[in-house]
Design a protein around this motif. Structure first.
Motif, PDB file in Angstrom:
ATOM      1  N   ALA A  22       0.830  -1.203   0.000  1.00 42.32           N
ATOM      2  CA  ALA A  22       0.000   0.000   0.000  1.00 42.32           C
ATOM      3  C   ALA A  22       0.870   1.261   0.000  1.00 42.32           C
ATOM      4  N   LEU A  23       0.408   2.279  -0.738  1.00 45.97           N
ATOM      5  CA  LEU A  23       1.096   3.569  -0.750  1.00 45.97           C
ATOM      6  C   LEU A  23       0.700   4.419   0.452  1.00 45.97           C
ATOM      7  N   GLY A  24      -0.476   4.161   0.990  1.00 46.99           N
ATOM      8  CA  GLY A  24      -0.943   4.939   2.124  1.00 46.99           C
ATOM      9  C   GLY A  24      -2.271   4.406   2.623  1.00 46.99           C
ATOM     10  N   ILE A  50      -7.416   2.357   1.525  1.00 41.87           N
ATOM     11  CA  ILE A  50      -6.040   1.936   1.283  1.00 41.87           C
ATOM     12  C   ILE A  50      -5.665   2.307  -0.144  1.00 41.87           C
ATOM     13  N   LEU A  51      -4.617   3.105  -0.265  1.00 43.14           N
ATOM     14  CA  LEU A  51      -4.184   3.602  -1.565  1.00 43.14           C
ATOM     15  C   LEU A  51      -3.137   2.680  -2.167  1.00 43.14           C
ATOM     16  N   HIS A  52      -3.357   2.279  -3.434  1.00 41.35           N
ATOM     17  CA  HIS A  52      -2.434   1.412  -4.154  1.00 41.35           C
ATOM     18  C   HIS A  52      -1.935   2.113  -5.416  1.00 41.35           C
ATOM     19  N   GLU A  53      -0.912   1.561  -6.004  1.00 42.68           N
ATOM     20  CA  GLU A  53      -0.365   2.108  -7.245  1.00 42.68           C
ATOM     21  C   GLU A  53      -1.392   2.040  -8.358  1.00 42.68           C
ATOM     22  N   LEU A  98      -9.950  14.209   3.048  1.00 41.21           N
ATOM     23  CA  LEU A  98      -9.896  15.484   3.761  1.00 41.21           C
ATOM     24  C   LEU A  98     -10.192  15.353   5.248  1.00 41.21           C
ATOM     25  N   GLU A  99     -11.093  14.436   5.615  1.00 44.19           N
ATOM     26  CA  GLU A  99     -11.552  14.374   7.000  1.00 44.19           C
ATOM     27  C   GLU A  99     -10.970  13.204   7.783  1.00 44.19           C
ATOM     28  N   GLY A 100     -10.367  12.229   7.081  1.00 47.39           N
ATOM     29  CA  GLY A 100      -9.872  11.042   7.765  1.00 47.39           C
ATOM     30  C   GLY A 100      -8.531  11.263   8.445  1.00 47.39           C
ATOM     31  N   GLU A 101      -8.147  10.284   9.246  1.00 45.07           N
ATOM     32  CA  GLU A 101      -6.852  10.299   9.934  1.00 45.07           C
ATOM     33  C   GLU A 101      -5.854   9.486   9.107  1.00 45.07           C
ATOM     34  N   ILE A 102      -4.763  10.122   8.723  1.00 41.17           N
ATOM     35  CA  ILE A 102      -3.744   9.432   7.945  1.00 41.17           C
ATOM     36  C   ILE A 102      -2.956   8.503   8.872  1.00 41.17           C
ATOM     37  N   LEU A 103      -3.002   7.192   8.567  1.00 33.78           N
ATOM     38  CA  LEU A 103      -2.348   6.195   9.410  1.00 33.78           C
ATOM     39  C   LEU A 103      -1.021   5.719   8.835  1.00 33.78           C
ATOM     40  N   TRP A 104      -0.894   5.750   7.522  1.00 34.01           N
ATOM     41  CA  TRP A 104       0.313   5.203   6.883  1.00 34.01           C
ATOM     42  C   TRP A 104       0.519   5.982   5.593  1.00 34.01           C
ATOM     43  N   ASP A 105       1.617   6.716   5.519  1.00 36.07           N
ATOM     44  CA  ASP A 105       1.864   7.578   4.364  1.00 36.07           C
ATOM     45  C   ASP A 105       3.374   7.753   4.186  1.00 36.07           C
ATOM     46  N   PRO A 106       4.102   6.652   3.943  1.00 36.45           N
ATOM     47  CA  PRO A 106       5.567   6.719   3.944  1.00 36.45           C
ATOM     48  C   PRO A 106       6.145   7.659   2.898  1.00 36.45           C
ATOM     49  N   GLN A 107       5.455   7.834   1.763  1.00 34.00           N
ATOM     50  CA  GLN A 107       5.954   8.722   0.714  1.00 34.00           C
ATOM     51  C   GLN A 107       5.290  10.104   0.733  1.00 34.00           C
ATOM     52  N   GLY A 108       4.391  10.319   1.682  1.00 36.28           N
ATOM     53  CA  GLY A 108       3.728  11.615   1.790  1.00 36.28           C
ATOM     54  C   GLY A 108       2.702  11.877   0.706  1.00 36.28           C
ATOM     55  N   ARG A 112       0.191  15.105   0.530  1.00 35.37           N
ATOM     56  CA  ARG A 112       0.325  16.016  -0.614  1.00 35.37           C
ATOM     57  C   ARG A 112      -1.022  16.248  -1.288  1.00 35.37           C
ATOM     58  N   PHE A 113      -1.779  15.174  -1.494  1.00 35.91           N
ATOM     59  CA  PHE A 113      -3.101  15.314  -2.094  1.00 35.91           C
ATOM     60  C   PHE A 113      -3.995  16.212  -1.233  1.00 35.91           C
ATOM     61  N   ARG A 114      -3.942  15.982   0.073  1.00 42.98           N
ATOM     62  CA  ARG A 114      -4.790  16.765   0.975  1.00 42.98           C
ATOM     63  C   ARG A 114      -4.438  18.247   0.910  1.00 42.98           C
ATOM     64  N   HIS A 115      -3.158  18.576   0.909  1.00 46.95           N
ATOM     65  CA  HIS A 115      -2.734  19.969   0.842  1.00 46.95           C
ATOM     66  C   HIS A 115      -3.114  20.603  -0.495  1.00 46.95           C
ATOM     67  N   GLU A 116      -3.008  19.831  -1.584  1.00 50.23           N
ATOM     68  CA  GLU A 116      -3.383  20.371  -2.892  1.00 50.23           C
ATOM     69  C   GLU A 116      -4.860  20.728  -2.942  1.00 50.23           C
ATOM     70  N   VAL A 117      -5.708  19.871  -2.369  1.00 51.06           N
ATOM     71  CA  VAL A 117      -7.144  20.143  -2.360  1.00 51.06           C
ATOM     72  C   VAL A 117      -7.461  21.345  -1.477  1.00 51.06           C
ATOM     73  N   ILE A 118      -6.847  21.408  -0.313  1.00 51.25           N
ATOM     74  CA  ILE A 118      -7.117  22.510   0.612  1.00 51.25           C
ATOM     75  C   ILE A 118      -6.656  23.846   0.029  1.00 51.25           C
ATOM     76  N   ARG A 119      -5.435  23.861  -0.558  1.00 50.43           N
ATOM     77  CA  ARG A 119      -4.933  25.104  -1.156  1.00 50.43           C
ATOM     78  C   ARG A 119      -5.695  25.442  -2.434  1.00 50.43           C
ATOM     79  N   PHE A 120      -6.030  24.428  -3.213  1.00 44.50           N
ATOM     80  CA  PHE A 120      -6.805  24.551  -4.444  1.00 44.50           C
ATOM     81  C   PHE A 120      -6.236  25.627  -5.366  1.00 44.50           C
ATOM     82  N   GLU A 121      -4.985  25.455  -5.692  1.00 46.30           N
ATOM     83  CA  GLU A 121      -4.303  26.381  -6.592  1.00 46.30           C
ATOM     84  C   GLU A 121      -4.189  25.761  -7.977  1.00 46.30           C
ATOM     85  N   GLN A 122      -3.600  26.513  -8.910  1.00 48.14           N
ATOM     86  CA  GLN A 122      -3.378  25.982 -10.247  1.00 48.14           C
ATOM     87  C   GLN A 122      -2.295  24.903 -10.177  1.00 48.14           C
TER      88      GLN A 122
END
Length: 294
Positions: A22-24, A50-53, A98-108, A112-122
């Protein structure tokens, strides 16, 4: 040691063997403080994503019970999550992100996805705007065709969906990511599209009159927003060295998300002279395929 502890906690929380590929992993509980509770939590205490490739795992969804806790586990491919963020087609995944607790995110990746959505920039904002505009246009055209055929309920349904995409456009243009409860966001913006929503749903006029009124407003919005909302597509055409057929454009991953809507967008952009149509060499049947460029 810290990573091992996280894996141990996850195994206990999920009631299943942790997949080391799993990636995260992110968990959303029913006791959270989010104003919008994910429908995935209906009759469940916890959702684990669970996030996979890729999204081709053997089991995409599991339901488990451990003690008094019921858990729903989702296995989501990286491209699936990216698509959900851009198109909003599965906003339950976005809610988990956005609302869940990140339990496993070795590569971040999840962070990163969460910050991109929150910032919502180009470029995320441009891509979301383009998808919403394309779907707005498509449903507006369908509503007009149904109304012309006297199919009032079908026309009403399509224009209601068109308003939904318009609402997501307005939230995006205001610099906010469109959330699942998008009408609450639009209401807080005191935007005219919310008044149109009320006009369509609770006005005392006939259904046909209400549909016609909203269709006129949609037509005006389409004309005024087209250039800005289609900037992502226009930039893509500008970067290409030669005119492109619609088949070639659909080879771009971002445009596959709007495969059904792209013909409407290209025709509307061409009719407003924002892009050019060019006939290429005749094919074996004597037809001249159309190619598009700036």
């Amino acid at each position: 040691m810290e990573d091992d502890m996280e894996l141990s906690n996850l195994t206990l929380l999920n009631g299943d063997i942790f997949d080391v590929n799993a990636l995260g992993v992110i968990a959303l509980g029913s006791q959270g403080n989010a104003p919008f509770q994910s429908a995935l939590l209906h009759d469940f205490d916890r959702v684990v994503m669970i996030l996979h490739e890729n999204g081709e795992e053997n089991r995409l969804i599991d339901h488990m019970i451990a003690g008094e806790f019921r858990t729903q586990t989702l296995r989501v491919g990286l491209s699936m999550l990216e698509r959900s963020i851009i198109t909003g087609d599965n906003n339950e995944r976005v809610t988990c992100l956005l609302e869940g607790e990140i339990l496993w995110d070795p590569q971040g990746i999840l962070e990163r996805f969460r910050h991109e959505v929150i910032r919502f920039e180009q470029p995320l904002r441009e891509r979301v705007l383009f998808v919403e505009f394309a779907r707005f246009l498509h449903m507006h055209v369908k509503s007009k065709r149904y109304l012309q055929a006297g199919c009032y309920m079908d026309s009403y349904n399509c224009i209601l969906v068109a308003l939904y995409h318009w609402a997501r456009m307005e939230v995006s243009e205001a610099g906010h990511y469109p959330m699942p409860a998008v009408w609450e966001q639009v209401k807080n913006l005191n935007n005219s599209v919310y008044k149109l929503y009320e006009e369509l749903t609770i006005s005392g006029e006939t259904m046909e009159q209400r549909i016609q009124l909203v269709q006129l407003a949609c037509e005006f919005s389409l004309m005024s927003k087209m250039g800005d909302c289609c900037k992502w597509l226009l930039d893509l055409l500008r970067d290409r060295n030669e005119p492109s057929s619609i088949e070639e454009l659909l080879c771009f991953p971002g445009l596959k998300d709007v495969e059904a809507e792209l013909p409407f967008v290209l025709r509307k952009l061409a009719s407003r002279a924002l892009i050019k149509e060019m006939a290429s060499w005749a094919d074996a049947g004597g037809r001249y395929p159309i190619r598009y460029t700036l």
